[in-house]
Design a protein around this motif. Structure first.
Motif, PDB file in Angstrom:
ATOM      1  N   TRP A 265      59.951  53.877  61.074  1.00 35.51           N
ATOM      2  CA  TRP A 265      58.752  53.650  62.343  1.00 35.51           C
ATOM      3  C   TRP A 265      57.901  52.389  61.874  1.00 35.51           C
ATOM      4  O   TRP A 265      57.362  52.426  60.641  1.00 35.51           O
ATOM      5  CB  TRP A 265      58.079  54.835  62.446  1.00 35.51           C
ATOM      6  CG  TRP A 265      57.508  54.512  63.994  1.00 35.51           C
ATOM      7  CD1 TRP A 265      56.391  54.337  64.228  1.00 35.51           C
ATOM      8  CD2 TRP A 265      58.338  55.291  65.049  1.00 35.51           C
ATOM      9  NE1 TRP A 265      56.100  54.552  65.661  1.00 35.51           N
ATOM     10  CE2 TRP A 265      57.472  54.994  66.300  1.00 35.51           C
ATOM     11  CE3 TRP A 265      59.547  55.573  65.240  1.00 35.51           C
ATOM     12  CZ2 TRP A 265      57.840  55.296  67.426  1.00 35.51           C
ATOM     13  CZ3 TRP A 265      59.839  55.936  66.588  1.00 35.51           C
ATOM     14  CH2 TRP A 265      59.081  55.799  67.597  1.00 35.51           C
ATOM     15  N   PRO A 266      57.737  51.474  62.845  1.00 31.66           N
ATOM     16  CA  PRO A 266      56.617  50.381  62.305  1.00 31.66           C
ATOM     17  C   PRO A 266      55.141  51.080  62.395  1.00 31.66           C
ATOM     18  O   PRO A 266      54.876  51.623  63.340  1.00 31.66           O
ATOM     19  CB  PRO A 266      56.763  49.383  63.719  1.00 31.66           C
ATOM     20  CG  PRO A 266      57.495  50.193  64.714  1.00 31.66           C
ATOM     21  CD  PRO A 266      58.210  51.308  63.984  1.00 31.66           C
ATOM     22  N   VAL A 267      54.419  50.649  61.255  1.00 31.09           N
ATOM     23  CA  VAL A 267      53.171  51.345  61.271  1.00 31.09           C
ATOM     24  C   VAL A 267      52.360  50.218  61.035  1.00 31.09           C
ATOM     25  O   VAL A 267      52.609  49.320  60.057  1.00 31.09           O
ATOM     26  CB  VAL A 267      53.236  52.352  60.078  1.00 31.09           C
ATOM     27  CG1 VAL A 267      51.672  52.929  60.030  1.00 31.09           C
ATOM     28  CG2 VAL A 267      54.005  53.618  60.436  1.00 31.09           C
ATOM     29  N   PRO A 268      51.178  50.073  61.637  1.00 23.00           N
ATOM     30  CA  PRO A 268      50.275  48.901  61.634  1.00 23.00           C
ATOM     31  C   PRO A 268      49.368  49.106  60.384  1.00 23.00           C
ATOM     32  O   PRO A 268      49.140  50.100  59.695  1.00 23.00           O
ATOM     33  CB  PRO A 268      49.472  48.882  62.768  1.00 23.00           C
ATOM     34  CG  PRO A 268      49.454  50.333  63.212  1.00 23.00           C
ATOM     35  CD  PRO A 268      50.706  50.457  62.822  1.00 23.00           C
ATOM     36  N   GLY A 269      49.185  47.798  59.551  1.00 18.57           N
ATOM     37  CA  GLY A 269      48.284  47.587  58.549  1.00 18.57           C
ATOM     38  C   GLY A 269      46.794  47.370  58.917  1.00 18.57           C
ATOM     39  O   GLY A 269      46.665  46.966  60.140  1.00 18.57           O
ATOM     40  N   PRO A 270      45.851  47.369  58.016  1.00 17.69           N
ATOM     41  CA  PRO A 270      44.542  46.845  58.489  1.00 17.69           C
ATOM     42  C   PRO A 270      44.378  45.460  58.999  1.00 17.69           C
ATOM     43  O   PRO A 270      43.553  45.136  59.768  1.00 17.69           O
ATOM     44  CB  PRO A 270      43.693  47.008  57.165  1.00 17.69           C
ATOM     45  CG  PRO A 270      44.850  46.979  56.059  1.00 17.69           C
ATOM     46  CD  PRO A 270      46.280  47.710  56.529  1.00 17.69           C
ATOM     47  N   GLU A 271      45.541  44.438  58.735  1.00 13.54           N
ATOM     48  CA  GLU A 271      45.055  43.007  59.156  1.00 13.54           C
ATOM     49  C   GLU A 271      45.931  43.071  60.345  1.00 13.54           C
ATOM     50  O   GLU A 271      46.136  41.849  61.094  1.00 13.54           O
ATOM     51  CB  GLU A 271      45.889  42.101  58.073  1.00 13.54           C
ATOM     52  CG  GLU A 271      44.913  42.419  57.057  1.00 13.54           C
ATOM     53  CD  GLU A 271      45.429  41.217  55.677  1.00 13.54           C
ATOM     54  OE1 GLU A 271      46.346  40.633  56.039  1.00 13.54           O
ATOM     55  OE2 GLU A 271      44.923  41.400  54.680  1.00 13.54           O
TER      56      GLU A 271
END
Length: 557
Positions: A265-271
């Protein structure tokens, strides 16, 4: 991940171990007996005093059942082996008798009957009338189906076929595919390696009875027929007894589990921002079917895509924006397309938009979901990052356009064959929707997901699935183009999330498509808990999924 291997693969893997004298049958029997004992404990609170009837054929599968019966008999279980041959596995039969179990031979009183014992028949097998054998099985706590194994072809015949047919009729309408505790007053049928007669490699069902199992205990590795429909619907829950076989790295079919989907699953990072998370272009709905567009974009948004651009008539855009104000109406740059839900090819403008989306996906390399109306206008030559999402009737129609002669019933009888044929003819990844969803993709990838309850056979459910898949393709667009078999893995992941969301929305009860979409955030969040606190900035490709956890074994190519 559950990996399925063909009968030839399993036999080849067994040979070096058998040559070294490894007692594979005894190991399999111990594993089978342990799982039966666990089921008995759940059903009755204890093992001792339970009753087990083993249906025993002439091959090694019957030997597995007999040896397992011996283990259970030594634990105080009343074990009766009902043999359909006069010469069952000799060592297994001897072990059962030494442990205190009993064995009889089922006979058909209307059959010709031998005038004497055929050579090789065991003289200690007392004949028992077929009806009495069925009654013994129906009254037991557990029935072991050890009639046919991976070497069998077709339904059980002769006395075995009559026995299976009569017992199947008695159990008709009973719940056999859920937990063992679902029907405590009826026997739990446990298939030994495979339900007798089920297509081991292709999941086909024969012209004849197959005894539905509540549990299949399979040895060494799962068999494709336990994962593929329609035979998978006779297998119930599938548990694998690990025998340490040196199986091939690449299975014939796989079924994703929760941890596998969490890793994909694609999980966003802080950037990250909305554009880097993936922008999904949606061409869905017409004035006659605006709800399809609402459901599709709702599912994509709630599955976590960065942004949705809706392209379509103003009469449809208005309810879409009313339902999902975060959606942007109008053209713009996208990372993936979702084309066709609720689009009637007779609506010229919307059909034209679908064709333009397909052309862009092929011309510039954008992943795309081709659903419903898009299937009717799709060209013959596609790409593996284009995912077709037909149900059986739609696939039959599509194949007809491509020169194949098959109807809906034919697709339902051999779903893997026809999904694979559609992939061969188009080059696209094919997700064939059904109670078990079959996915065929680049590099020989095959997945079979059985996560959806029957309640998902409802209007709009497919639109929600398309939205989930669109969100996944947009979120991992670059990876899919770099690693085309990943499209099939993501399609299987979407099917798992779609099925699990029904249980989150309304556990065990009827669910509407909109409620299904609203359950997606919680469903995804629950899965992602399996990843732990460390989440990689860039998601792995299929070639990198090699060292769990959290990544699953290598995907299929």
């Amino acid at each position: 991940m559950i990996l399925g291997y063909t009968a030839d693969d399993v036999r080849a893997a067994e040979q070096p171990l058998l040559a070294r004298g490894v007692p594979l049958m005894q190991q399999a029997a111990w594993g089978l007996a342990a799982r039966v004992a666990a089921e008995l404990t759940e059903r009755r609170g204890r093992v001792r005093g339970a009753s087990v009837v083993a249906l025993v054929g002439a091959g090694d599968n019957g030997g597995d059942a007999l040896h397992a019966g011996a283990v259970l008999a030594r634990r105080g279980v009343q074990v009766l082996a009902v043999c359909t041959t006069g010469a069952p596995h000799a060592e297994g039969l001897a072990a059962l008798r030494r442990a205190g179990g009993r064995a009889v031979r089922a006979v058909d009183p209307d059959g010709p009957g031998p005038s004497g014992l055929p050579e090789g028949d065991d003289p200690g097998l007392a004949p028992v009338w077929l009806g009495d054998a069925v009654a013994e099985a129906y009254a037991a706590d557990v029935v072991l189906d050890g009639l046919l194994g991976i070497g069998g072809r077709g339904a059980p015949r002769g006395v075995a076929g009559l026995l299976v047919g009569l017992l199947s009729d008695l159990l008709a309408g009973e719940e056999v595919a859920g937990s063992a505790a679902a029907t405590p007053d009826r026997p739990l049928v446990v298939a030994v390696d495979v339900p007798s007669g089920a297509g081991v490699d292709d999941g086909a069902l024969p012209d004849g009875p197959v005894l539905p199992a509540g549990l299949t205990v399979t040895f060494g590795g799962a068999k494709p027929g336990l994962l593929l429909p329609p035979a998978s619907r006779r297998a119930g829950r599938v548990e694998v007894v690990d025998l340490g076989l040196p199986l091939p790295e690449r299975p014939a079919v796989a079924r994703l589990e929760a941890a596998d989907v969490a890793a994909l699953w694609p999980v966003p990072g802080p950037e990250d921002h909305k554009y880097s998370r993936g922008v999904l272009g949606v061409v869905a709905g017409t004035p006659a079917y605006p709800g399809a567009a609402v459901l599709t974009v709702s599912a994509a948004v709630l599955a976590g895509v960065g942004m949705v651009r809706y392209v379509g008539p103003a009469e449809v855009a208005a309810p879409v924006l009313a339902a999902r104000p975060e959606v942007v109406a109008g053209k713009g740059r996208v990372q993936a397309w979702l084309l066709g839900p609720g689009v009637d090819p007779g609506h010229a403008k919307q059909a034209k938009r679908v064709r333009r989306g397909i052309d862009e996906a092929l011309g510039t390399g954008l992943p795309a979901v081709l659903d419903a109306g898009a299937l009717a206008v799709a060209p013959r030559d596609l790409a593996p990052w284009c995912v077709l999402t037909p149900h059986a009737g739609e696939l039959a129609t599509l194949l007809g356009r491509l020169g194949e002669q098959v109807d809906r019933a034919g697709v339902e009888a051999e779903p893997l064959r026809w999904a694979r044929r559609a992939h061969e003819l188009t080059g696209a990844t094919v997700l064939l929707k059904g109670s078990t969803t079959v996915v065929v993709g680049a590099g020989g990838a095959v997945y079979a997901q059985a996560d959806a309850p029957g309640w998902l056979a409802t209007a709009g459910s497919g639109d929600v699935l398309a939205g989930v898949l669109g969100a996944l393709l947009a979120g991992r667009a670059a990876d899919v183009l770099e690693d085309p078999p990943l499209a099939a893995a993501l399609a299987a992941a979407a099917a798992l999330v779609h099925g699990r969301a029904a249980g989150v929305a309304v556990p065990g009860g009827p669910v509407s498509a909109l409620a299904l979409a609203h359950a997606l955030p919680a469903t995804v969040a629950d899965l992602l808990l399996l990843r732990g606190s460390r989440r990689p900035r860039r998601q792995p490709t299929t070639s990198q999924l090699r060292d769990p956890p959290p990544a699953p074994p290598p995907l299929l190519y």
